[in-house]
Design an enzyme around this catalytic site. Sequence first.
Site, PDB file in Angstrom:
ATOM      1  N   TYR A  22      41.002  41.817  64.457  1.00 11.45           N
ATOM      2  CA  TYR A  22      41.193  43.336  63.972  1.00 11.45           C
ATOM      3  C   TYR A  22      39.734  43.969  64.034  1.00 11.45           C
ATOM      4  O   TYR A  22      38.838  43.664  63.731  1.00 11.45           O
ATOM      5  CB  TYR A  22      41.863  43.327  62.749  1.00 11.45           C
ATOM      6  N   MET A  42      44.881  37.472  57.805  1.00 10.95           N
ATOM      7  CA  MET A  42      45.595  37.020  56.876  1.00 10.95           C
ATOM      8  C   MET A  42      45.945  35.414  57.008  1.00 10.95           C
ATOM      9  O   MET A  42      45.764  34.785  55.819  1.00 10.95           O
ATOM     10  CB  MET A  42      47.107  37.653  56.654  1.00 10.95           C
ATOM     11  N   LYS A  89      42.114  27.661  31.444  1.00 10.27           N
ATOM     12  CA  LYS A  89      43.048  28.784  31.788  1.00 10.27           C
ATOM     13  C   LYS A  89      43.168  29.040  33.013  1.00 10.27           C
ATOM     14  O   LYS A  89      42.670  28.378  34.144  1.00 10.27           O
ATOM     15  CB  LYS A  89      42.118  30.002  31.189  1.00 10.27           C
ATOM     16  N   ARG A 105      34.293  43.199  24.259  1.00  7.59           N
ATOM     17  CA  ARG A 105      35.637  43.086  24.834  1.00  7.59           C
ATOM     18  C   ARG A 105      36.786  42.993  23.899  1.00  7.59           C
ATOM     19  O   ARG A 105      37.720  43.580  23.703  1.00  7.59           O
ATOM     20  CB  ARG A 105      35.618  41.994  25.935  1.00  7.59           C
TER      21      ARG A 105
END
Length: 388
Positions: free
Chosen positions: A281, A329, A37, A150
Amino acid sequence: MPLKRRVWVEVDLGKLRKNYARIAAAVKPAKVLCVMKANAYGLGVEPYAAALASTDCAGFGVAEPFEALQLAELLSQPTAAHSNIQTFKHSRKPIQILSSILPDEIAPMVEAGVTLPVIDVPTAKLINAAAKKLKTTAKVHFKLDTGMGRLGILAKDAPRVIREVKRLSNLDCEGIFSHCPMAYDPSNTFTEDQIDLFEAILKDVAKSGITFKVVHIAASDAINNFPRAARPPFTQVRTGINLHGSFDPNGKRVLKVDSVLTLKTRVAQVRELPAGTTLGYGRTWCLNKSTRVATISAGYADGLPLALTNRGHVLIKGVPCPVIGRISMDYTTVDVSRVPDVTPGDEVVCLGRSGKFQVTPDDWATLKDTHAYEIICSFGNRVERVYV
């Protein structure tokens, strides 16, 4: 000369086959359904299917119809690059949807010969009607909810539903399966209770002469932690994450499998930065002395977890280099004081082995307080997949 990608993941298909062989040997005589999957967890379903084509696997498990159709198309049109697919095609191994099927998806799946889950009586009737219209027999597995909460047939309703569905004319009710939410924890009794409940349902319907060729409840965690789930009456197991050589952070690691992937990037710049320099950052790291710092060309868009900030490390020339400063990023800064000859363009191993050191998806999962599934599925679309 073609432009080389800055970030790439090398997938060792030889290790993949060895992992499969070790799993198959551990659960024998049960068969192994290889879970493909999410594009084989983002690593590439086509080369994975090709690599496993010559094994004795029971087939492929997927989550939804487009994944099933992708595999079906692949198996019907083998390419020169993946000629082993021809072997798989001729073996007629199934493609199975392990989750649910929606009404408008049923007819195309029946036509493609995909094994479908029966999650309730109305779904079974729709599958039967589609099969009757196509003048064929649809292969189905009953999906039981024995505690996952589920999807599937509630355990209390299962005997009645199974008996009702078995009367439908165009269904081959080949199998029955369930899924375990706590199999990663061998100290928790819930999985044993699920297995007991599953076996009770089998005994109940057997009174009506109903038996199944394929019976499965174990996925990777249960294979490692609950060996009972791979023994009779169970005839099959499912595995995805163990094929990749990873495990849940908890539980046993009975299977001796190796990580199949190596995530690499390159050094963008190397500088000697003075004491007092803050990095990234949020200025989360301040150099307490003059330090040789390399900026590498990979960040969280490529799959490096933010949790590596000021805690993780990468490998350059076989040397662990600590991550310093917050991961961006596209870039990450690392301390290369122990690698004096590093230069721009040098290879960086973010995940994998270099020299005597190794960083695994499980290592990252531990730092992030998650599991290896999330790590492997997180490589961005600009990360090139290379198969070796």
